[in-house]
Design an enzyme around this catalytic site. Structure first.
Site, PDB file in Angstrom:
ATOM      1  N   HIS A  42       0.826  -1.208   0.000  1.00 16.34           N
ATOM      2  CA  HIS A  42       0.000   0.000   0.000  1.00 16.34           C
ATOM      3  C   HIS A  42       0.863   1.263   0.000  1.00 16.34           C
ATOM      4  O   HIS A  42       1.259   1.752   1.057  1.00 16.34           O
ATOM      5  CB  HIS A  42      -0.898  -0.035   1.253  1.00 16.34           C
ATOM      6  CG  HIS A  42      -1.906   1.052   1.322  1.00 16.34           C
ATOM      7  ND1 HIS A  42      -2.892   1.068   2.268  1.00 16.34           N
ATOM      8  CD2 HIS A  42      -2.084   2.178   0.590  1.00 16.34           C
ATOM      9  CE1 HIS A  42      -3.635   2.149   2.124  1.00 16.34           C
ATOM     10  NE2 HIS A  42      -3.156   2.842   1.107  1.00 16.34           N
ATOM     11  N   ASN A  76      -4.996   6.673  -6.999  1.00 12.52           N
ATOM     12  CA  ASN A  76      -5.565   8.027  -6.814  1.00 12.52           C
ATOM     13  C   ASN A  76      -4.559   9.101  -7.230  1.00 12.52           C
ATOM     14  O   ASN A  76      -4.152   9.945  -6.449  1.00 12.52           O
ATOM     15  CB  ASN A  76      -6.051   8.232  -5.375  1.00 12.52           C
ATOM     16  CG  ASN A  76      -4.973   8.036  -4.335  1.00 12.52           C
ATOM     17  OD1 ASN A  76      -4.032   7.278  -4.538  1.00 12.52           O
ATOM     18  ND2 ASN A  76      -5.086   8.725  -3.218  1.00 12.52           N
ATOM     19  N   HIS A 221      -5.744  -0.404   5.746  1.00 10.10           N
ATOM     20  CA  HIS A 221      -5.601   0.417   6.973  1.00 10.10           C
ATOM     21  C   HIS A 221      -6.706   0.257   8.014  1.00 10.10           C
ATOM     22  O   HIS A 221      -7.397   1.198   8.349  1.00 10.10           O
ATOM     23  CB  HIS A 221      -5.390   1.890   6.622  1.00 10.10           C
ATOM     24  CG  HIS A 221      -6.198   2.467   5.496  1.00 10.10           C
ATOM     25  ND1 HIS A 221      -7.545   2.279   5.380  1.00 10.10           N
ATOM     26  CD2 HIS A 221      -5.829   3.256   4.450  1.00 10.10           C
ATOM     27  CE1 HIS A 221      -7.976   2.920   4.311  1.00 10.10           C
ATOM     28  NE2 HIS A 221      -6.950   3.508   3.723  1.00 10.10           N
ATOM     29  N   ASP A 294       1.039   2.636   3.799  1.00 11.54           N
ATOM     30  CA  ASP A 294       0.174   3.723   3.307  1.00 11.54           C
ATOM     31  C   ASP A 294       1.018   4.988   3.123  1.00 11.54           C
ATOM     32  O   ASP A 294       0.614   6.083   3.519  1.00 11.54           O
ATOM     33  CB  ASP A 294      -1.024   3.975   4.230  1.00 11.54           C
ATOM     34  CG  ASP A 294      -2.122   4.777   3.532  1.00 11.54           C
ATOM     35  OD1 ASP A 294      -1.954   5.124   2.346  1.00 11.54           O
ATOM     36  OD2 ASP A 294      -3.141   5.062   4.179  1.00 11.54           O
TER      37      ASP A 294
HETATM   38  O1  DOR Z   1      -4.477   9.634   4.476  1.00  5.43           O
HETATM   39  C1  DOR Z   1      -4.640   9.216   3.345  1.00  5.43           C
HETATM   40  N1  DOR Z   1      -3.899   9.658   2.310  1.00  5.43           N
HETATM   41  N2  DOR Z   1      -5.588   8.312   3.117  1.00  5.43           N
HETATM   42  C2  DOR Z   1      -5.953   7.965   1.883  1.00  5.43           C
HETATM   43  O2  DOR Z   1      -6.882   7.222   1.740  1.00  5.43           O
HETATM   44  C3  DOR Z   1      -5.292   8.535   0.707  1.00  5.43           C
HETATM   45  C4  DOR Z   1      -3.970   9.021   1.055  1.00  5.43           C
HETATM   46  C5  DOR Z   1      -3.383   9.931  -0.012  1.00  5.43           C
HETATM   47  O3  DOR Z   1      -3.361   9.508  -1.155  1.00  5.43           O
HETATM   48  O4  DOR Z   1      -2.939  11.023   0.325  1.00  5.43           O
HETATM   49 ZN    ZN Z   2      -3.686   4.784   1.035  1.00  7.33          ZN
END
Ligand code: DOR
Ligand code: ZN
Length: 407
Positions: A42, A76, A221, A294
């Site tokens: 991730h 994204n 997460h 993440d």
């Molecule tokens: O905190 C986050 N940042 N959560 C997400 O789901 C996306 C991520 C981002 O791409 O900045």
């Molecule tokens: Zn993420």
């Protein structure tokens, strides 16, 4: 041949190990621990379109410095990775950026679920790690918060043998709370707005869909006790749900906003110390399958804005391993568990081919984390000031030996 002598193994024996290598080289492993190359399922390496935050030239250095040899990147981006053309374009840009720095990094891409582009999923099914679904809005414009679209994507995944990875937060709960607390400026309101129930409600729905369609579902997460209770019960019934947690939920909590401010803002948000204790318990019990960083970099000046403007997301790919190794030294988890979470389980869940990647980790020296050490293009860390051991000294991958101190 590469030979590493007298090195500590995850089963806590000392061994001499070898790897294919273009020359004869011997490394003394006395101060080192050997781990399989980490798989980080991730990351947000921000390409294309958000290169002011991160790119693969920087992120590959950050990954290898963190002992990570395989990453799964999220869709994204700008534009979002939701068509075959955009996916192919993204592969080409990434390969170009990795070639520029001449660093070996294995990667897979998630494909974004967009209800207007579902027909694209069939075209890319052989090329992707799985479909990423945002049930709650986060960074970017990907959102699928209606049940009929969720059913449709599950039906597609079932028909084509795909895994679904989910950002499971309930959009309606978040929107209502956001309206209610719109005037608040203290960062702790981020955790109140994105309350635990938002995650719990969405995870409940994921479990129903996974059970109904028999589609492997990877919940990203996970951060709360309520989600863990639901998943534990679902797993006991044989539902194909797998769960990830992230280092920030294991090592930071919602009592720290006064120090962290925007550095502590991510989605889902930081949770209570009680949730954190339950996460550690679930991790050791085997309910949690993986740890994903993440890694979601934003520039520090963006993160220093007030709550309403500060983007959500924190970098983390280069700190996961030192945090976990330091926790091992403090008897919070075993090395066997660490290897299961960061390598064996993601390899099985995502069906990755076996490789012989190795990380040789310094388990003797401690170092205080500073923003300046960070190789990520954003050059900061929410864990700044922590005194950690477990920094990789060498990474072996694809017949290359990377000296992490020279990166
Ligand atoms: O905190 C986050 N940042 N959560 C997400 O789901 C996306 C991520 C981002 O791409 O900045
Ligand atoms: Zn993420």
């Amino acid at each position: 041949m590469l030979t590493i002598t007298n090195i500590l193994m995850p089963d806590e024996t000392r061994q001499t190990i070898t790897r294919d290598y273009p020359e004869d080289l011997t490394i003394d492993g006395a101060d080192l621990l050997a781990l399989p190359g980490l798989i980080d399922p991730h990351v947000h390496f921000r390409v294309p379109g958000l290169e002011d935050k991160e790119d693969w030239q920087h992120a590959s250095v950050a990954a290898l410095k963190g002992g990570v040899t395989t990453v799964f990147d999220m869709p994204n981006t700008k534009p979002a990775t939701t068509t075959q053309e955009r996916l192919q374009n993204k592969f080409a840009i990434i390969d170009g950026q990795l070639a520029e720095v001449d660093l070996p990094l294995r990667y897979k891409l998630f494909f974004g679920a967009d209800k207007n582009q579902f027909h694209e999923i069939v075209k890319v099914k052989a090329d992707i790690a799985g479909i990423k679904v945002f049930m709650g809005a986060s960074t970017g414009d990907l959102l699928m918060d209606d049940e009929s679209s969720l059913h449709a994507v599950y039906a597609l995944a079932k028909a084509h043998g795909l895994l679904i990875a989910l950002h499971a937060e309930d959009e309606l709960i978040i929107r209502n709370n956001a309206a209610k607390y719109a005037d608040q400026t203290d960062f702790k309101y981020h955790s109140i707005i994105r309350e635990p129930q938002a995650a719990v409600k969405a995870v409940q729905l994921v479990i129903e869909l996974a059970e109904l369609y028999q589609v492997p579902s990877y919940i990203l997460h996970v951060s709360t006790q309520g989600e863990l209770d639901l998943v534990k019960a679902a797993k006991a019934r044989g539902v194909m749900v797998y769960i990830e947690t992230c280092p920030h939920y294991l090592f930071l909590d919602d009592s720290q906003y006064a120090n962290l401010n925007g550095r502590g803002k991510m989605n889902p948000p930081l949770r209570s110390k009680i949730d954190q204790d339950v996460l550690w318990h679930a991790l050791n019990e085997g309910v949690i399958d993986t740890i994903g960083s993440d890694h979601a970099p934003h520039q520090l000046n963006e993160k220093e804005q007030p709550l309403c403007k500060c983007p959500s997301g924190v970098p983390g790919i280069e700190t996961t391993l030192p945090l976990l190794i330091t926790a091992w030294r403090e008897n919070k988890l075993s090395l066997a568990k660490l290897v299961a979470l960061t390598h064996d389980n993601p390899q099985q869940i995502f069906n990755l081919p076996v490789n012989d990647d190795l990380v040789l980790v310094d388990i003797v020296n401690y170092r205080e984390l500073s923003d300046a050490q960070m190789a990520s293009k954003c050059h900061w860390t929410p864990f700044v000031g922590m005194n950690l051991t477990g920094f990789p000294r060498y990474v072996y991958t694809q017949q290359r030996l990377i000296d992490c101190r020279k990166l």
